[in-house]
Design a protein around this motif. Structure first.
Motif, PDB file in Angstrom:
ATOM      1  N   ARG A   1       0.550   0.822  -2.864  1.00 39.70           N
ATOM      2  CA  ARG A   1       0.743   2.179  -3.374  1.00 39.70           C
ATOM      3  C   ARG A   1      -0.173   2.417  -4.568  1.00 39.70           C
ATOM      4  O   ARG A   1      -0.554   1.475  -5.250  1.00 39.70           O
ATOM      5  CB  ARG A   1       2.192   2.387  -3.815  1.00 39.70           C
ATOM      6  N   GLU A   2      -0.477   3.679  -4.794  1.00 40.45           N
ATOM      7  CA  GLU A   2      -1.280   4.018  -5.956  1.00 40.45           C
ATOM      8  C   GLU A   2      -0.542   3.603  -7.219  1.00 40.45           C
ATOM      9  O   GLU A   2       0.647   3.871  -7.390  1.00 40.45           O
ATOM     10  CB  GLU A   2      -1.571   5.514  -5.976  1.00 40.45           C
ATOM     11  N   GLY A   3      -1.253   2.888  -8.082  1.00 40.64           N
ATOM     12  CA  GLY A   3      -0.646   2.376  -9.301  1.00 40.64           C
ATOM     13  C   GLY A   3      -0.190   0.934  -9.194  1.00 40.64           C
ATOM     14  O   GLY A   3       0.142   0.313 -10.207  1.00 40.64           O
ATOM     15  N   ASP A   4      -0.165   0.389  -7.963  1.00 38.81           N
ATOM     16  CA  ASP A   4       0.223  -1.006  -7.790  1.00 38.81           C
ATOM     17  C   ASP A   4      -0.904  -1.943  -8.213  1.00 38.81           C
ATOM     18  O   ASP A   4      -2.024  -1.515  -8.481  1.00 38.81           O
ATOM     19  CB  ASP A   4       0.586  -1.287  -6.332  1.00 38.81           C
ATOM     20  N   SER A   5      -0.586  -3.230  -8.227  1.00 35.85           N
ATOM     21  CA  SER A   5      -1.583  -4.264  -8.498  1.00 35.85           C
ATOM     22  C   SER A   5      -1.893  -5.025  -7.209  1.00 35.85           C
ATOM     23  O   SER A   5      -1.043  -5.143  -6.323  1.00 35.85           O
ATOM     24  CB  SER A   5      -1.070  -5.241  -9.564  1.00 35.85           C
ATOM     25  N   LEU A   6      -3.103  -5.551  -7.112  1.00 32.99           N
ATOM     26  CA  LEU A   6      -3.541  -6.272  -5.927  1.00 32.99           C
ATOM     27  C   LEU A   6      -4.239  -7.563  -6.348  1.00 32.99           C
ATOM     28  O   LEU A   6      -5.089  -7.551  -7.234  1.00 32.99           O
ATOM     29  CB  LEU A   6      -4.499  -5.415  -5.101  1.00 32.99           C
ATOM     30  N   SER A   7      -3.859  -8.664  -5.691  1.00 35.98           N
ATOM     31  CA  SER A   7      -4.521  -9.950  -5.913  1.00 35.98           C
ATOM     32  C   SER A   7      -5.023 -10.477  -4.584  1.00 35.98           C
ATOM     33  O   SER A   7      -4.247 -10.619  -3.629  1.00 35.98           O
ATOM     34  CB  SER A   7      -3.552 -10.962  -6.546  1.00 35.98           C
TER      35      SER A   7
END
Length: 416
Positions: A240-246
């Motif tokens: 989602r927009e605003g989430d973090s991704l690794s």
């Protein structure tokens, strides 16, 4: 004797190799006997001279170089390894400690009477093999042939070497080289290697007659070099927009690549992207993060890469993308051609589509009603037309009856 070494041959009477030789008798009937001795290198040897009918004549003991060690029990050579342990009319015995192969040879027991008589006690030294050494002649590279040698630097008599893998012997080429009184033995093998062979266990065994069934063993693990493989592992779940991704870049290879490079195709990495080893972290996702991210690694034997496409959705009526990598990484040289992860987007059915379907359904119902009414009106008009035609025929019949037509004109029947 060396610490931890098990001498299997000793100077005790039960284990000595004896060869008793009797000298010809002197005029007084004196004689001397010598005993052959076999001993392990580093051990102690007991050299004995047995006397018969000894009358006090001079007894001399000499080493293989004919140097006098003892003269009637008195030390003549300054070598503290030799000690006189017994001097009697029946037996003369000396001890040699820390025996080496250079001490090997014949030791003379001489008895001086009117004529000089002597007998030789032969000292044989056995050299046990050490744990063999593995020498890499040709390094192991995936798809190539590796050459290994198992070497026993010195032994006497020569040791027997063999290679074993998974309890099966690997045939090799045996060679020997003399080094003075000892022998160097080697067993060389050539084996094809693949990536799956990396870490496989090989055993080099050295056997020797003096070990009596025991073996000296060297373990060796194959070190197969191969090009790296790369695979990007995205997190599971909804973005989602605003989430973090690794994103985790899983890398294999031998040697393992030290540097892992993260890039974005046709663009630079976002400002908030953080690279920590093989992990790329991005926080507060937005549409500016959209793009294809590439992970690359290389070593001396090749390079590999994998890519991942990120789509960030903003619309509140649609579900964000779920990232699912579909293809593994691969090795390549030169231009990058590797397909990477594919992002699939699953959206909900818009309300406008539902409204359109309902409108189409209403339109269809109206059309059906119109056609039904039209068909009904058409059927009623046809009925009235046939009714009028029937009345005309009835009038003709009535007129014929009034005119009195005869039977010769034929009989006509009318169906009303």
């Amino acid at each position: 004797m060396r610490p931890g070494q098990r001498p299997l041959l000793s100077s005790t009477p039960s284990l000595l190799l004896r060869s008793l030789v009797l000298l010809s008798l002197s005029p007084r009937g004196q004689a001397v006997e010598a005993e052959n001795v076999t001993v392990l290198e580093g051990g102690s040897a007991h050299i004995s001279c047995r006397l018969q009918n000894y009358d006090g004549s001079i007894v001399v003991i000499q080493n293989p170089r004919r140097q006098t060690l003892f003269f009637n029990g008195t030390r003549a050579l300054k070598d503290d390894r030799f000690q006189m342990v017994l001097f009697s009319p029946q037996l003369v015995r000396i001890t040699l400690t820390n025996v080496s192969v250079s001490d090997e040879g014949g030791y003379f027991c001489q008895l001086y009477t009117d004529d000089t008589h002597h007998q030789v006690a032969t000292l044989s030294v056995v050299v046990l093999p050490e744990v063999p050494i593995v020498e890499v002649k040709t390094e192991a590279v995936e798809g190539g042939v590796m050459e290994l040698s198992c070497v026993s630097p010195r032994s006497k008599p020569p040791a027997t070497l063999r290679w074993v893998r998974d309890r099966r012997e690997i045939p090799g080429v045996i060679s020997q080289q003399e080094n003075g009184k000892t022998v160097s033995v080697s067993n060389t093998i050539r084996i094809p290697v693949e990536r799956k062979d990396n870490g496989a266990a090989l055993i080099c065994e050295a056997s020797h007659p003096a070990l009596v069934g025991q073996k000296r063993v060297r373990h060796y693990s194959l070190d197969v070099h191969f090009a790296p493989t790369v695979k990007i592992i995205p997190p599971q779940g909804i973005l989602r927009e605003g989430d973090s991704l690794s994103l985790t870049c899983s890398v294999t290879g031998n040697p393992l690549p030290r540097d892992i490079h993260w890039t974005r195709v046709n663009d630079t990495l976002p400002e908030r992207a953080e690279k920590t080893g093989n992990i790329l972290h991005m926080s507060r996702l937005s549409q500016s993060h959209n793009g294809t991210y590439l992970c690359q690694a290389h070593n001396n034997y090749g390079r590999a890469a994998d890519h991942y496409t990120l789509l960030v959705y903003v619309s509140p009526t649609s579900h964000p993308a779920i990232a699912q990598p579909t293809s593994p990484s691969f090795r390549f040289s030169g231009e990058y051609k590797d397909p990477g992860a594919v992002v699939e987007t699953h959206s909900a059915v818009p309300y406008a589509v539902i409204g359109g379907i309902l409108a189409l359904l209403v339109f269809t119902i109206i059309c059906v009603l119109i056609v039904t009414i039209w068909c009904s009106v058409r059927q009623k008009g046809s009925y009235l037309t046939h009714e009028a035609s029937g009345l005309d025929e009835h009038g003709e019949v009535q007129e014929a009856f009034l005119n009195g037509n005869d039977a010769s004109q034929g009989k006509k029947e009318y169906l009303l």
